[in-house]
Design a protein around this motif. Structure first.
Motif, PDB file in Angstrom:
ATOM      1  N   ALA A  31       3.219  56.065  50.750  1.00  0.00           N
ATOM      2  CA  ALA A  31       3.497  55.698  49.421  1.00  0.00           C
ATOM      3  C   ALA A  31       4.383  56.919  49.417  1.00  0.00           C
ATOM      4  O   ALA A  31       4.772  57.729  49.224  1.00  0.00           O
ATOM      5  CB  ALA A  31       2.117  56.516  48.748  1.00  0.00           C
ATOM      6  N   GLY A  32       5.100  56.549  48.270  1.00  0.00           N
ATOM      7  CA  GLY A  32       6.508  56.724  48.076  1.00  0.00           C
ATOM      8  C   GLY A  32       6.526  58.154  46.803  1.00  0.00           C
ATOM      9  O   GLY A  32       5.827  57.974  45.605  1.00  0.00           O
ATOM     10  N   MET A  33       6.509  59.529  47.355  1.00  0.00           N
ATOM     11  CA  MET A  33       6.202  60.450  46.471  1.00  0.00           C
ATOM     12  C   MET A  33       7.558  60.830  45.977  1.00  0.00           C
ATOM     13  O   MET A  33       8.567  61.019  47.388  1.00  0.00           O
ATOM     14  CB  MET A  33       5.102  61.386  47.266  1.00  0.00           C
ATOM     15  N   ILE A  34       7.747  61.016  44.855  1.00  0.00           N
ATOM     16  CA  ILE A  34       8.847  61.864  44.071  1.00  0.00           C
ATOM     17  C   ILE A  34       7.787  63.436  43.739  1.00  0.00           C
ATOM     18  O   ILE A  34       7.583  63.797  42.674  1.00  0.00           O
ATOM     19  CB  ILE A  34       9.110  60.990  43.024  1.00  0.00           C
ATOM     20  N   PHE A  35       9.105  64.197  44.320  1.00  0.00           N
ATOM     21  CA  PHE A  35       8.715  65.970  43.789  1.00  0.00           C
ATOM     22  C   PHE A  35      10.274  66.130  44.031  1.00  0.00           C
ATOM     23  O   PHE A  35      10.959  66.107  43.352  1.00  0.00           O
ATOM     24  CB  PHE A  35       8.092  66.435  45.524  1.00  0.00           C
ATOM     25  N   ASN A  36      10.044  67.850  42.825  1.00  0.00           N
ATOM     26  CA  ASN A  36      11.526  68.493  42.985  1.00  0.00           C
ATOM     27  C   ASN A  36      11.586  69.232  43.532  1.00  0.00           C
ATOM     28  O   ASN A  36      10.540  70.124  43.913  1.00  0.00           O
ATOM     29  CB  ASN A  36      10.922  69.047  41.113  1.00  0.00           C
ATOM     30  N   GLY A  37      13.069  69.704  44.595  1.00  0.00           N
ATOM     31  CA  GLY A  37      13.096  70.071  45.126  1.00  0.00           C
ATOM     32  C   GLY A  37      14.183  71.212  44.636  1.00  0.00           C
ATOM     33  O   GLY A  37      15.151  71.942  45.385  1.00  0.00           O
ATOM     34  N   GLY A  38      14.110  72.571  44.032  1.00  0.00           N
ATOM     35  CA  GLY A  38      15.073  73.566  43.440  1.00  0.00           C
ATOM     36  C   GLY A  38      15.975  73.335  43.615  1.00  0.00           C
ATOM     37  O   GLY A  38      16.140  72.277  42.225  1.00  0.00           O
ATOM     38  N   THR A  39      17.529  73.573  43.810  1.00  0.00           N
ATOM     39  CA  THR A  39      18.482  73.150  43.581  1.00  0.00           C
ATOM     40  C   THR A  39      19.427  72.784  43.928  1.00  0.00           C
ATOM     41  O   THR A  39      18.892  72.976  45.803  1.00  0.00           O
ATOM     42  CB  THR A  39      19.634  75.080  43.383  1.00  0.00           C
ATOM     43  N   ALA A  40      21.113  72.059  44.088  1.00  0.00           N
ATOM     44  CA  ALA A  40      21.624  71.977  44.481  1.00  0.00           C
ATOM     45  C   ALA A  40      23.117  71.532  44.114  1.00  0.00           C
ATOM     46  O   ALA A  40      23.163  71.524  43.226  1.00  0.00           O
ATOM     47  CB  ALA A  40      21.584  70.455  45.270  1.00  0.00           C
ATOM     48  N   GLU A  41      23.861  71.850  44.908  1.00  0.00           N
ATOM     49  CA  GLU A  41      25.309  71.796  44.464  1.00  0.00           C
ATOM     50  C   GLU A  41      26.071  70.602  45.934  1.00  0.00           C
ATOM     51  O   GLU A  41      25.425  70.258  46.968  1.00  0.00           O
ATOM     52  CB  GLU A  41      26.440  72.947  44.845  1.00  0.00           C
ATOM     53  N   VAL A  42      26.707  70.033  44.816  1.00  0.00           N
ATOM     54  CA  VAL A  42      27.911  68.811  45.402  1.00  0.00           C
ATOM     55  C   VAL A  42      29.112  69.296  44.866  1.00  0.00           C
ATOM     56  O   VAL A  42      29.342  69.219  43.910  1.00  0.00           O
ATOM     57  CB  VAL A  42      27.991  67.043  45.104  1.00  0.00           C
ATOM     58  N   LEU A  43      29.728  69.231  45.945  1.00  0.00           N
ATOM     59  CA  LEU A  43      31.515  69.496  45.467  1.00  0.00           C
ATOM     60  C   LEU A  43      32.749  68.303  46.164  1.00  0.00           C
ATOM     61  O   LEU A  43      32.346  68.389  47.555  1.00  0.00           O
ATOM     62  CB  LEU A  43      32.550  71.089  45.386  1.00  0.00           C
ATOM     63  N   GLY A  44      33.476  66.885  45.827  1.00  0.00           N
ATOM     64  CA  GLY A  44      34.500  66.751  46.477  1.00  0.00           C
ATOM     65  C   GLY A  44      35.557  65.425  45.370  1.00  0.00           C
ATOM     66  O   GLY A  44      35.564  65.996  44.298  1.00  0.00           O
ATOM     67  N   GLY A  45      35.864  65.230  46.656  1.00  0.00           N
ATOM     68  CA  GLY A  45      37.072  64.367  45.012  1.00  0.00           C
ATOM     69  C   GLY A  45      37.252  62.789  46.188  1.00  0.00           C
ATOM     70  O   GLY A  45      36.336  62.745  46.887  1.00  0.00           O
ATOM     71  N   GLU A  46      37.699  62.368  45.357  1.00  0.00           N
ATOM     72  CA  GLU A  46      37.960  60.763  45.457  1.00  0.00           C
ATOM     73  C   GLU A  46      39.716  60.381  45.394  1.00  0.00           C
ATOM     74  O   GLU A  46      39.806  60.596  44.447  1.00  0.00           O
ATOM     75  CB  GLU A  46      37.563  59.590  45.558  1.00  0.00           C
ATOM     76  N   VAL A  47      40.457  59.628  46.034  1.00  0.00           N
ATOM     77  CA  VAL A  47      41.482  59.236  45.579  1.00  0.00           C
ATOM     78  C   VAL A  47      41.609  57.596  46.420  1.00  0.00           C
ATOM     79  O   VAL A  47      41.301  57.087  47.431  1.00  0.00           O
ATOM     80  CB  VAL A  47      42.926  59.647  46.562  1.00  0.00           C
ATOM     81  N   GLU A  48      42.409  56.760  45.343  1.00  0.00           N
ATOM     82  CA  GLU A  48      41.894  55.933  45.564  1.00  0.00           C
ATOM     83  C   GLU A  48      43.593  54.651  44.958  1.00  0.00           C
ATOM     84  O   GLU A  48      44.617  55.210  44.301  1.00  0.00           O
ATOM     85  CB  GLU A  48      41.521  54.439  44.815  1.00  0.00           C
ATOM     86  N   LEU A  49      44.471  53.942  46.443  1.00  0.00           N
ATOM     87  CA  LEU A  49      45.417  53.466  46.054  1.00  0.00           C
ATOM     88  C   LEU A  49      45.972  51.628  46.240  1.00  0.00           C
ATOM     89  O   LEU A  49      44.994  51.586  47.296  1.00  0.00           O
ATOM     90  CB  LEU A  49      46.833  54.032  47.517  1.00  0.00           C
ATOM     91  N   GLU A  50      46.292  51.269  45.017  1.00  0.00           N
ATOM     92  CA  GLU A  50      46.276  49.853  44.674  1.00  0.00           C
ATOM     93  C   GLU A  50      47.777  49.518  45.344  1.00  0.00           C
ATOM     94  O   GLU A  50      48.515  49.996  44.298  1.00  0.00           O
ATOM     95  CB  GLU A  50      45.791  49.247  44.105  1.00  0.00           C
TER      96      GLU A  50
END
Length: 210
Positions: A31-50
């Motif tokens: 069974a799929g269970m959803i739970f809370n897991g404290g903190t998390a951080e994400v730092l990033g970037g994206e570049v696109e050229l057409e």
């Protein structure tokens, strides 16, 4: 921004996420269970050229990077692989601090082109693209991992001069990479996973009702 007489378009983004009481999903006893897991951080970037190299010839390049980390999370769910190949629940005191977020590759990159060739018989289109993924972890214990992989797709299309009919011959995952899009460790059984489609080919026919 646009430059080179608007034949080149460059877009970039930098992002930072600071999650509080972040939610995770885990399969427990089927069974799929959803739970809370404290903190998390994400730092990033994206570049696109057409880039429009010539009339009807467009090249696309994209790069993405992110650094992510889970904060202190004592008692995080985890699994271990037993010598007999089955899995069991892991240490109940396991702390996921410092682990990577699931389904969050560090690097992604893509390059491709689309080339339209008009003619009296209609417009022909050639296109191809390559996508690289540096790999992902599938769960917060970071035990199950998909290594880096590269996908190659290509197609040849045709559109009738009046735009009514169109057809396309295409191939996906031409390098026939074997990788998993999803994996989960069962606490009382075996690891489960869903592999991505292998090399596939097809023909698409279309009619435009106008």
């Amino acid at each position: 921004g646009e430059f080179w007489e608007r034949r080149a378009r460059l877009s970039a983004a930098v992002f930072y996420y600071d999650f509080k009481s972040i939610q995770f999903q885990k399969i427990i006893n089927g069974a799929g269970m959803i739970f809370n897991g404290g903190t998390a951080e994400v730092l990033g970037g994206e570049v696109e050229l057409e880039l429009q190299v010539a009339s009807g010839f467009v090249v696309n390049v994209g790069l993405g990077y992110q650094d992510n980390e889970i904060g202190s999370f004592p008692g995080a769910p985890s699994t271990v692989r037993l010598p007999n190949g089955l899995t069991a629940e892991g240490d109940p005191n396991f702390n996921a601090k410092g682990n990577h977020l699931p389904q969050a590759p560090e690097f992604t990159g893509s390059v491709g082109f689309s080339y339209d060739v008009p003619s009296s018989a209609g417009t022909f289109n050639l296109s191809a693209n390559a996508y690289h993924n540096s790999g992902v972890y599938h769960e917060i214990d970071n035990r199950l991992e998909t290594k880096d992989y590269t996908l190659l797709n290509a197609s040849v299309g045709w559109t009738h001069p009046n735009g009514t009919f169109n057809a396309r011959v295409w191939g996906r995952n031409l390098s026939d990479e074997y990788y998993y899009t999803q994996m989960t460790g069962q606490g009382n059984g075996s690891d489960l996973g869903g592999p991505a489609p292998p090399r596939t080919y097809g023909v698409t026919l279309g009619y435009n009702f106008r």
